[in-house]
Each structure stands twice: as C-alpha cells, then as structure tokens.
Design a protein around this motif. Structure first.
Motif, PDB file in Angstrom:
ATOM      1  N   CYS A  40      -1.304   3.826  -3.471  1.00 30.41           N
ATOM      2  CA  CYS A  40      -3.037   3.985  -2.558  1.00 30.41           C
ATOM      3  C   CYS A  40      -3.029   4.224  -1.013  1.00 30.41           C
ATOM      4  O   CYS A  40      -1.504   4.567  -0.453  1.00 30.41           O
ATOM      5  N   HIS A  41      -4.109   5.300  -0.988  1.00 37.58           N
ATOM      6  CA  HIS A  41      -3.948   4.583  -0.141  1.00 37.58           C
ATOM      7  C   HIS A  41      -3.238   5.987   1.121  1.00 37.58           C
ATOM      8  O   HIS A  41      -2.695   5.975   2.411  1.00 37.58           O
ATOM      9  N   PRO A 101      -6.997  -0.689  -6.048  1.00 39.01           N
ATOM     10  CA  PRO A 101      -6.919   0.233  -4.737  1.00 39.01           C
ATOM     11  C   PRO A 101      -6.398   2.190  -4.354  1.00 39.01           C
ATOM     12  O   PRO A 101      -7.143   2.906  -3.287  1.00 39.01           O
ATOM     13  N   CYS A 153       0.844  -1.283  -0.068  1.00 39.80           N
ATOM     14  CA  CYS A 153      -0.156  -0.135  -0.157  1.00 39.80           C
ATOM     15  C   CYS A 153       1.173   1.357  -0.213  1.00 39.80           C
ATOM     16  O   CYS A 153       1.915   1.372   0.171  1.00 39.80           O
ATOM     17  N   GLY A 154       0.601   2.416  -0.613  1.00 36.84           N
ATOM     18  CA  GLY A 154       1.017   3.678  -0.350  1.00 36.84           C
ATOM     19  C   GLY A 154       2.605   3.766  -1.168  1.00 36.84           C
ATOM     20  O   GLY A 154       3.459   4.491  -1.365  1.00 36.84           O
ATOM     21  N   HIS A 187      -1.676  -4.063   2.321  1.00 35.29           N
ATOM     22  CA  HIS A 187      -3.160  -4.786   2.127  1.00 35.29           C
ATOM     23  C   HIS A 187      -3.265  -6.032   3.052  1.00 35.29           C
ATOM     24  O   HIS A 187      -2.719  -7.430   3.061  1.00 35.29           O
TER      25      HIS A 187
HETATM   26 ZN    ZN Z   1      -3.282   1.029  -0.031  1.00 34.20          ZN
END
Ligand code: ZN
Ligand code: G3I
Ligand code: 9MR
Length: 556
Positions: free
Chosen positions: A125-126, A250, A108-109, A146
């Motif tokens: 993402c995020h 995502p 993620c990220g 995730h």
């Molecule tokens: Zn994410």
C-alpha cells in the motif's frame, strides 16, 4: 453479565502483588477457586475507596498469597464472579507476542501475505511517490508503520514507539528475544518485503549474528524515517493523504500522499531515536549503524538552526493527525542527551546542560520527551555534571511520588486523577507505570514497582469497565476498535491497546451513546466509530510493551 469483581484477566506472575477490586457498599468476603471450582483461599476486600473517577464505591482485597501456577477465579458471598485468570511464569508471553506482532501488521508499503497476516493480509500500500507540500517535487517514502486506525505515517509518534520498543528490548532481552515474527511463517513472501534491504547492510563479518526479529521490526520503521529526512537534515513532519479515508484496506487508499512541512519536533525526535538505535544495531549491522549515526548528526545540526515557534500546524488542505506540539524544548533536550550518550561530543553535553538549566523536563508521550532525555543522561558513560544528575534523579522520584499518591487512593490502583481521562488515557497510564518503574530503579523501593504493575493490571482487566483493553487477550477484551483493517474485516486485529476512556466526548459516536453524564473512567465506547475512546496507535502499544517488558523482567 454485569460484573462487580475485577482482576487482570490475563493473570499474574507468581511473585506479583495481586489485588481484586469489588464494587460494593460494604466490606466483602471473597474466595479464590481453581477453574474446576475447587476452593483455594479466602480473604476480605476491606479497603474502602470512594471512587470519583468511576462514580462508585469500591472495596479492595489482596490475594498475593496465591502463588501456585494454575487457572483461577474469584467469587463473593453473593456469587459475583471475576473473569478467570492464570498464575504462571509465562503468563504474559502470548500477550507480548500479540502486542508486538501488531507492528508487523501495521507495515505500510509491502505485501502482507496471508500466511503471515491472516485476515489482515494486503498488497503493498501507499507506494506512490509523495508530493512535497507547497512544491512540485515528489519523493519516494514507502515503508514504515501505519500510525493507528488511520493510514498516516507520522515521524514523531513513530520515533517515540521505536524508542520505547528499544527500551523494552534492553530491559527484557529474553522475553523480547522470544518474539517470533508472523513473517517467519511466510519466509518467501517476507523476502520480497523491503526488509530484504537488511541483507544489503549486513557486513560479511557480522553474518554470524543474525538480527533478532524484534530489531528487524524496528528497523522497518527506522528505514522509513530515514526517507523522511530532507537533504538539509530536517524531517518532514508526516506522510499522509490530505484527509482520512473511509474504512477500507490500506492499498485501497489511492489518494495522493503529501509530505507535510518540516518540524522541529520531528527533526529532534529523529535525531534522538537514531542516535539511540546506533547502540543497538552496531553489533549486528555496523554499516547500517554508521548510516544511522550520520543521519542523526545531520538532523541534530538542522534542528539547532531551526526556529518554528508554535510548533507544527496542519496546512489548510491537510486534515490528518496533526501531532502539534507547541513546545519543542523537550525534543531538543532528548536529542542532545541521546547524541551525547552515543557519540560523546562536548557540544551535545553543553546543549543538554543549557536546556536542563532552564528546566528539568519530565514526561513520556508523543509530545513529551523529557524523561527519555533524563534516562540517556543518567546512563551515559561520558562525563556528566554530578549535581545535575542528582537533581534529575530527585525530580524523577518526586514525580513518581505524586503518581504513587494517586495510585494508593484509587479503587483500581490507577495513576490517573479524575480529570486525566483524556484522549489516549491508556497511554498516559502505561507511561505513568514507566515513571513508577524508573523510581523503583533509582530507589530500589518495591512500592514503586508494585504501583507500576498495577497499571498493567488495569489495562488487562482490573478496571471499571471490566474489559481487557488489549484486543484478543484475556476473556473479555475490546472487540470493536477504531482501526480500519479491523473494521473492514469485521474482526479486531489482536494485540492492540485501545486508547481508553476519554471524558471529553470528542467524537459523534460517544456523543450519541453517552447522552447522560458518565463518570470519566467509564467514558469508553467499544464501537468502531469512537476514535476518541477506542482507537489504537503504535505509540500506545509501545508504551504498553515497554511497561510489560520492564515489569516482567523485574518480577519474574
Ligand atoms: Zn500503507
Ligand atoms: O495540550 C493541551 C492541553 O494544554 C489542554 O489542557 C488539553 C485539554 O483539552 O488539551 C491538550 O491537547 C490535547 C492533546 O491531545 C494532548 O493531550 C488536545 O486537546 C487533543 O485533541 C489531543 O488529542 C490527540 C488527538 O490525536 C487529536 O489531535 C491525541 O493525543 C492523539 O493521540 C491523537 O492522535 C491521533 C492522530 O491525530 C491520528 N491518528 C490516530 C491518533 C489516535 O487517535
Ligand atoms: O479515523 C480517524 C482517526 O484515525 C483520527 O484519530 C480521528 C481524529 O483525527 O479522525 C478519524 O477520522 C474521522 C474524521 O476525523 C471525521 N470523519 C469520520 C472519520 C472516522 O471515520
């Protein structure tokens, strides 16, 4: 085609015990053939099992005599055939590669470039700042993996995954050391990811010891977990949106991220796994290891003064994964043992021994940390109470004996009883394999190691569904896991362990499909909607990988 002959579809190491399960009403002769058709050996499946879990009668045969590398299949008199399987020293190398690359793909990220992630490529993402629940405060908590088929990031399960993957590394450094990150095929893009952070931590004198790709991946999760620590040392339980999103990629999940309140379980797990990680990173990145040590000790002290009876509960506005766990004693126990092993302070030893006097905790899982604590206490170089040490060993072997009875009585060598096909049954089965492995280490009695390996064979195809439960492996694997990127792309990401049969019928998809009663071990629905039987998670994959790494090192 309806199958009656079940083996590990990926195959076996030459030195492994090899068993075939044949669904049949009577003893059944079988023959083993090379994939070219050439006859190799024959046998009879003559051990009868009335299999309540699967609602069938099984006969078990043994073909351990087959040790020559090659590709084979098994056939019965009436021409029922098994899936093909391979015998080779390297038979699990690609399985391990795929199952671990999953963690990279769950990042993620950061951007996952196409060269590295193929169909599952996505932009960072995020990355938006997260709201601290119940306040106006925002924090930056990008990174980490995730959790599962959803995009939540949960501290406790993440800590369990890292701990298991550190054990995998410790037990089988040559296999885990051969892991090649998908990021290595996209060097430039990978340099943009937060792992460039590693450079900041790299001490001048350790330049020569490059961080292995395996530990680099685990660092990605550890770095995120550190961001989840509040100033007073406690850990926010999770970072997620308020509810689950649809089947989108995502970076399309744009709802606000909320940090759920702190919990004892997250704080204890964090303290424990960071203390553990110190031992692995200090020779590569001493400055980083020192940061881990500080964060671990700080979390430990915060944990000691925290009392939150009943454990974490989702606040009313939040409905993502709860990971509630009413008992936090085993997390405290694991933390005390792990900090003692790494730092040696008498305080940690006293805390552990006090908890052990109330109970010797035992268990591997996202809610059960006892065995991680036991392993740390048994292996510490600091002084221990020898009587307690023996009591722990006895408890671990006796737990394995209970499992062994179940394994011996089951048609597929499964360590689960009829009632134990729960949500994530495949994780419990893999973790039971680890308990059996631990007993082998303690006793040197081969029966435990063979039983541990049976759990691996079940997961890779010798099971009543005749499915390989790891996507993209074997010849007939799960194809429709509950996993958002896979569902969105219409193609299962490889290397993911399905949760496995769950007899609770806990989602609308299984309820719709299984309208008549189904035996527990067959309550698996290979459909995207079935999150209670066919989701994937990082801590299910880690259980599988720890088992795979342990068993292959012991039997290669
Ligand atoms: Zn994410
Ligand atoms: O602890 C009780 C036990 O006392 C009781 O006898 C038993 C019978 O119902 O239930 C036990 O609790 C269960 C718990 O798992 C522990 O096994 C809960 O009922 C059950 O609902 C729970 O399932 C968990 C599920 O989330 C639902 O909360 C799974 O273990 C867990 O792996 C799963 O995790 C989800 C995340 O929430 C979100 N992300 C995906 C992930 C996988 O599906
Ligand atoms: O996708 C979600 C999965 O990750 C969780 O394990 C599961 C149980 O908490 O919930 C899933 O989300 C479902 C939600 O609970 C109900 N509506 C349908 C969602 C799946 O598309």
């Amino acid at each position: 085609m309806y199958k009656n002959v079940f083996v590990n579809q990926c195959g076996y190491l030459p030195g492994m015990q090899k068993k075939v399960t044949i669904r049949s009403e009577k003893p059944t002769p079988f023959s083993v053939h090379k994939s070219s058709g050439e006859f190799v050996l024959s046998g009879t499946a003559d051990k009868r099992v009335e299999n309540a879990s699967a609602g069938e009668t099984d006969y078990i045969g043994d073909f351990s005599a087959l040790t020559e590398p090659g590709r084979y299949y098994i056939m019965t008199e009436n021409r029922s055939e098994s899936d093909t399987f391979v015998i080779s020293e390297n038979v699990y190398d690609s399985v391990l590669q795929k199952a671990f690359a999953f963690f990279y793909l769950q990042r993620c990220g950061c951007d996952l470039p196409r060269e590295a992630a193929g169909a599952y490529a996505h932009r960072a993402c995020h990355t938006g700042s997260a709201l601290v629940y119940g306040t106006e405060e925002h924090r930056e908590v990008s990174g980490g993996w995730h959790d599962a088929g959803d995009y939540g990031r949960y501290v406790g399960p993440g800590a369990m995954a890292v701990a298991q993957l550190l054990y995998a590394w410790e037990r089988n450094p040559s296999l885990c050391g051969s892991y090649l990150s998908p990021a290595s095929s996209a060097p430039e893009a990978a340099a943009d990811s937060p792992t460039a952070d590693t450079a900041r931590h790299r001490d001048a004198d350790s330049q020569k010891r490059a961080l292995p790709a395996w530990l680099e991946e685990l660092k990605y999760e550890l770095d995120w977990m550190k961001k989840m620590q509040r100033e007073d040392g406690a850990l926010y339980h999770k970072a997620s949106c308020r509810s689950f999103c649809g089947f989108i990629m995502p970076e399309e999940e744009q709802e606000e991220i909320v940090l759920s309140p702190v919990s004892v379980t997250a704080t204890g797990d964090f303290a424990a796994v960071l203390a553990m990680a110190v031992r692995f990173y200090e020779k590569y990145l001493p400055a980083y290891a020192a940061e881990l040590a500080d964060a671990s000790k700080k979390a430990y002290q915060a944990m000691k003064v925290m009392e939150l009876p009943g454990g974490f509960k989702n606040p009313p506005e939040i409905s993502t994964g709860e990971y509630g766990d009413a008992c936090d004693r085993d997390e405290r126990y694991w933390a005390a043992a792990e900090l003692y092993k790494t730092f040696g302070d008498a305080e940690y030893r006293e805390d552990f021994e006090k908890l052990a006097a109330e109970k010797i905790y035992c268990g591997y899982g996202w809610a059960d940390m006892g065995t991680y604590g036991n392993l740390a206490y048994l292996s510490t170089e600091h002084p221990v109470d020898e009587a307690l040490k023996s009591a722990i060993q006895k408890e671990m072997v006796s737990h394995a004996d209970t499992l062994l009875k179940v394994v011996s009585a089951d048609g597929y060598g499964v360590s689960l009883t009829e009632k134990e096909y729960v949500w994530g049954s495949n994780m419990n089965l893999a973790n039971n394999g680890l308990h059996l492995f631990d007993a082998w280490k303690l006793t040197d009695d081969r029966k435990y190691l063979d039983a541990a390996a049976e759990q691996l064979h079940y997961l890779l195809g010798r099971n009543p569904m005749g499915l390989c439960y790891v996507t993209g492996c074997g010849s007939d694997a799960i194809r429709h896991p509950h996993h958002r990127p896979s569902g969105f792309q219409g193609k299962a990401m490889p290397g993911m362990l399905s949760g496995g049969p769950c007899s609770w019928l806990a989602d609308e998809t299984v309820k719709g499909v299984f309208t008549a009663p189904i035996p527990p071990a067959k309550c698996l629905c290979d459909m995207t909607g079935s999150y209670s039987t066919n989701e994937v998670t990082v801590y299910w994959n880690s259980a599988f990988l720890q088992l795979l790494a342990s068993v292959t090192e012991a039997l290669h």
